[in-house]
Each structure stands twice: as structure tokens, then as C-alpha cells.
Design a protein around this motif. Structure first.
Motif, mmCIF file in Angstrom:
data_model
loop_
_atom_site.group_PDB
_atom_site.id
_atom_site.type_symbol
_atom_site.label_atom_id
_atom_site.label_comp_id
_atom_site.label_asym_id
_atom_site.label_seq_id
_atom_site.Cartn_x
_atom_site.Cartn_y
_atom_site.Cartn_z
ATOM 1 N N SER A 3 0.856 -1.174 0.000
ATOM 2 C CA SER A 3 0.000 0.000 0.000
ATOM 3 C C SER A 3 0.898 1.231 0.000
ATOM 4 N N ALA A 4 0.280 2.421 -0.135
ATOM 5 C CA ALA A 4 1.051 3.661 -0.143
ATOM 6 C C ALA A 4 1.780 3.869 1.181
ATOM 7 N N ALA A 5 1.257 3.266 2.239
ATOM 8 C CA ALA A 5 1.864 3.411 3.560
ATOM 9 C C ALA A 5 2.873 2.307 3.858
ATOM 10 N N GLY A 6 3.164 1.494 2.838
ATOM 11 C CA GLY A 6 4.054 0.367 3.053
ATOM 12 C C GLY A 6 3.257 -0.923 3.146
ATOM 13 N N GLN A 7 3.923 -1.996 3.465
ATOM 14 C CA GLN A 7 3.258 -3.294 3.538
ATOM 15 C C GLN A 7 2.293 -3.341 4.714
ATOM 16 N N MET A 39 -10.665 -10.401 -2.558
ATOM 17 C CA MET A 39 -9.904 -9.695 -3.588
ATOM 18 C C MET A 39 -8.658 -10.472 -3.994
ATOM 19 N N VAL A 40 -8.008 -11.119 -3.032
ATOM 20 C CA VAL A 40 -6.835 -11.942 -3.337
ATOM 21 C C VAL A 40 -7.245 -13.163 -4.152
ATOM 22 N N ARG A 46 -2.858 -8.493 -4.875
ATOM 23 C CA ARG A 46 -1.789 -9.478 -4.810
ATOM 24 C C ARG A 46 -1.291 -9.640 -3.370
ATOM 25 N N ALA A 47 -1.232 -10.881 -2.941
ATOM 26 C CA ALA A 47 -0.670 -11.169 -1.618
ATOM 27 C C ALA A 47 0.850 -11.076 -1.689
ATOM 28 N N THR A 48 1.490 -10.714 -0.587
ATOM 29 C CA THR A 48 2.943 -10.594 -0.552
ATOM 30 C C THR A 48 3.621 -11.944 -0.355
ATOM 31 N N SER A 49 2.846 -12.950 0.038
ATOM 32 C CA SER A 49 3.401 -14.296 0.183
ATOM 33 C C SER A 49 2.263 -15.304 0.084
ATOM 34 N N ILE A 59 -2.389 -19.339 -9.483
ATOM 35 C CA ILE A 59 -2.718 -18.075 -10.143
ATOM 36 C C ILE A 59 -1.944 -16.890 -9.579
ATOM 37 N N THR A 60 -1.200 -17.117 -8.500
ATOM 38 C CA THR A 60 -0.541 -16.014 -7.811
ATOM 39 C C THR A 60 0.432 -15.256 -8.702
#
Length: 218
Positions: A3-7, A39-40, A46-49, A59-60
Motif C-alpha cells: 500500500s502507499a503506507a508500506g506493507q 480480492m486476493v 496481490r498477496a505478498t506471500s 494463479i498467484t
């Protein structure tokens, strides 16, 4: 998630399997991560992991074009807001995903989908000429017309009164039974969740301990 504020760690350690043709009710308090999970799963965030599998396909790592094609062909989504195109008729709104998929009989299938939700008499009406319940029924028809493998529904009755919401939910479950579509239904309504085969409770971005349970028979 980035996000704009970081993870921001909205979802943490989710491990969830949904069987083919199963209906799962996802419940939990506001801010627990229900919509983020949807949404993921839809490839809209997109998930970070971790990984997301659909019909045995990872599909990731798909790019945006591939994800858009996957949603077009395999995933139906119904939101609380109707997201209809205001300048298009009910028939045109339902036909759009079929036309994008190059389905030759798009209009025929769109008409059949609208008939299935009781709107064969509203084909040429614009969204602004329809009631809220009718608009959500158009959204249901649009989601089911491509015959998706998975339907994601996020508080689909949130903008409707109780009686209209009951009608829309009855239609949703009837269409799911008819098509054999796998369903993930996000709802704050525990009673509504019991209509699913199984309930999953989410809290603080995690599946709550001991809170994956079968639905209570009606």
C-alpha cells in the motif's frame, strides 16, 4: 499487501481449502479481512506471500492480462454495490462478459440468464430504471451467465431491504445448485451463512481457532 503506507498485513497465515461445488459462508467482524481475502482469491489484489490455487492452477504469479482472462472465464463476482454500466440496458450489461469472451450466442445466453432471475420483462431497461433488487438480480445474471467455476459474493444483499435481500439470496442459491458453481459467500449475517455447506470465521486476518464448522441444518 502493498500500500502507499508500506506493507500492510491484513491477512496472516490463511490456510483454506474449498471443494468443487461447495458453498462456504465467510463470516467475521468488520475489518477482519473478509473482503481482502475475496480480492486476493479473485486476483484483484496481490498477496505478498503464499499461493492461490484454482482448479489445480497456481494463479498467484499470473500477469494482469492472464488474471483478467481468468476472471472472465472462471470467476464470477457479485459485490454489495451493483457495478452495472449505467448507459447500457440490462441485456447489454449481462452480455458484456460473454461478448468479451467471444461467445457467439452472447445475447441468447444473456436473455436466458435474465429470465432465470425473473427479469425477462426488463431486458431493455437501464440500471437507473430498475429497483435496487432488480439491479442486483441483473448483477447475479451477469455473474452466472459465463458459467463460472467459482462465484465470489461480497455482502450481496447489503444495499437491499430484508424482503428483497431474501429474494436475491434465494435466487443466488438456486442458480448455484443449477450450475454446480463453487460459492464463497461473505456475510455478516450468521443466519444467512448457515445456508452454506460450511462456515469459516475470520478474525484479525486469520481463520479463528475452532471456527471452521458445517452449516446448521435448516
Amino acid at each position: 499487501m502493498p500500500s502507499a503506507a508500506g506493507q500492510v498485513n491484513i491477512l496472516r497465515g490463511i490456510d483454506l481449502d474449498i471443494a468443487k461445488e461447495e458453498a462456504v459462508g465467510l463470516v467475521g467482524p468488520s475489518g477482519s479481512g473478509k473482503t481482502s481475502l475475496l480480492m486476493v482469491l479473485a486476483g484483484l489484489e496481490r498477496a505478498t506471500s503464499g499461493s492461490v490455487m484454482l482448479d489445480g492452477r497456481e494463479i498467484t504469479a499470473l500477469n494482469e492480462d492472464s488474471l483478467a482472462k481468468l476472471r472472465r472465464d472462471r470467476i464470477g463476482i457479485v459485490f454489495q454495490a451493483f457495478h452495472l454500466i449505467p448507459t447500457m440496458t440490462a441485456l447489454e450489461n449481462v452480455a458484456i462478459p460473454l461478448e468479451l469472451a467471444a461467445v457467439r450466442n452472447a445475447n441468447v445466453r444473456a436473455r436466458a440468464a435474465l429470465d432465470a432471475v425473473g427479469l425477462s420483462h426488463r431486458l431493455t431497461h437501464l440500471p437507473g430504471q430498475l429497483s435496487g433488487g432488480e439491479q442486483q438480480r441483473v448483477a447475479l445474471a451477469r455473474a452466472f451467465a459465463p458459467e463460472p467455476a467459482l462465484l465470489l459474493a461480497d455482502e450481496p444483499t447489503g444495499n437491499l431491504d430484508h424482503a428483497t435481500g431474501e429474494t436475491v439470496i434465494d435466487l443466488l442459491f438456486a442458480l448455484r445448485r443449477r450450475t454446480g458453481t463453487t460459492l464463497l459467500l461473505i456475510t455478516h449475517d450468521r443466519e444467512l451463512a448457515t445456508r452454506c455447506d460450511r462456515q469459516v470465521h475470520l478474525s484479525d486476518g486469520q481463520v479463528s481457532d475452532g471456527q471452521v464448522e458445517p452449516a446448521v441444518p435448516a
